[in-house]
Scaffold this active site. Structure first.
Site, PDB file in Angstrom:
ATOM      1  N   ASP A 148      29.797 -18.768  69.790  1.00 17.71           N
ATOM      2  CA  ASP A 148      30.713 -18.932  70.984  1.00 17.71           C
ATOM      3  C   ASP A 148      30.091 -19.633  72.216  1.00 17.71           C
ATOM      4  O   ASP A 148      30.588 -19.479  73.101  1.00 17.71           O
ATOM      5  CB  ASP A 148      31.591 -17.745  71.259  1.00 17.71           C
ATOM      6  CG  ASP A 148      30.320 -16.846  72.049  1.00 17.71           C
ATOM      7  OD1 ASP A 148      29.268 -16.547  71.390  1.00 17.71           O
ATOM      8  OD2 ASP A 148      30.830 -16.372  73.257  1.00 17.71           O
ATOM      9  N   ASP A 154      26.762 -15.417  65.384  1.00 13.88           N
ATOM     10  CA  ASP A 154      26.296 -14.814  66.555  1.00 13.88           C
ATOM     11  C   ASP A 154      26.893 -13.459  66.677  1.00 13.88           C
ATOM     12  O   ASP A 154      27.792 -13.156  66.169  1.00 13.88           O
ATOM     13  CB  ASP A 154      26.798 -15.831  67.774  1.00 13.88           C
ATOM     14  CG  ASP A 154      26.344 -15.350  69.125  1.00 13.88           C
ATOM     15  OD1 ASP A 154      25.253 -14.787  69.260  1.00 13.88           O
ATOM     16  OD2 ASP A 154      27.263 -15.219  69.925  1.00 13.88           O
ATOM     17  N   ASP A 169      27.361 -11.578  70.314  1.00 15.53           N
ATOM     18  CA  ASP A 169      28.005 -11.151  71.447  1.00 15.53           C
ATOM     19  C   ASP A 169      29.001 -12.331  71.496  1.00 15.53           C
ATOM     20  O   ASP A 169      28.757 -13.452  71.717  1.00 15.53           O
ATOM     21  CB  ASP A 169      27.185 -10.977  72.786  1.00 15.53           C
ATOM     22  CG  ASP A 169      26.263 -10.049  72.601  1.00 15.53           C
ATOM     23  OD1 ASP A 169      26.486  -8.994  73.156  1.00 15.53           O
ATOM     24  OD2 ASP A 169      25.084 -10.243  72.225  1.00 15.53           O
TER      25      ASP A 169
END
Length: 219
Positions: free
Chosen positions: A171, A12, A14
């Site tokens: 996250d 991922d 960000d």
């Protein structure tokens, strides 16, 4: 995990590959100032960063996308962010070494993000990663973004790696859901933003890391 012989790694963007919260939060605070409001502390905004405009505008203005004010605020927020998207954004500490080690080992890596390509591509260029990544899949690269697995499947195919031997690191719970739906081993990045819903220990990830360098122990 080593016995699985991982042959590809997807991240991922960000909150996993890069700490983009300073610039996203900065855009939100500039929008608040334009609206006659005070800035909010960076740490107040940080957990909302992975949810993009929806999360940050929700945190900054207390509204959801069905509010009649939302569309105009979102458009202005994105314009402000686009004008300064890599001022204070940096790779997370240790992530640069992780990418170098992957490349040295001949393991291709890529990015799967819900961020639109108009932000993803210039940001990856600014970070010096655009030419290094084997695959970059943005939220508008596929018909349905994460937690739908389409982006992860596309990226794995571009890496030339079967999903079962490709790690996905994220996250947010939707990252883990997308990996599970794609049949891909998942890693929860506990050093990231983690959202504001369930604790990452409840996501069902195959592994959890608290620092990027810990990823190397899973290869």
């Amino acid at each position: 995990m080593s016995e699985v012989h991982i042959r590809g790694v997807l991240f991922d963007l960000d909150g996993t590959l890069a700490d983009t919260a300073p610039d996203l939060g900065g855009a939100l605070n500039r929008l608040r100032l334009e609206q006659g409001l005070d800035e909010l502390p960076a740490e107040t905004l940080r957990p909302h960063t992975s949810a993009g405009a929806r999360g940050l505008i929700g945190a900054g203005f207390g509204i959801t996308p069905d509010d009649p004010r939302y569309a105009a605020l979102a458009e202005r927020f994105l314009a402000l962010y686009e004008s300064a998207l890599c001022v204070d954004t940096r790779l997370f500490d240790g992530m640069g070494e992780v990418l170098t080690r992957l490349e040295q080992a001949g393991i291709p890596w890529g990015v799967v993000t819900n961020k639109a390509a108009r932000f993803t591509v210039p940001l990856m260029r600014e970070l010096g990663l655009h030419e290094r990544a084997t695959s970059i899949v943005s939220g508008d690269s596929v018909p349905v973004p994460k937690p739908d697995p389409a982006g992860l499947k596309l990226a794995a195919s571009e890496l030339g790696v079967d999903a079962a031997i490709c790690l996905y690191v994220g996250d947010d719970e939707r990252d883990i859901q997308a990996a599970q739906a794609a049949g891909m081993p998942s890693v929860a990045a506990a050093f990231g933003y983690l959202g504001c819903a369930r604790h990452h220990s409840e996501w069902g990830a195959d592994h959890t890391i608290h620092h990027p360098l810990e990823l190397l122990t899973l290869l």
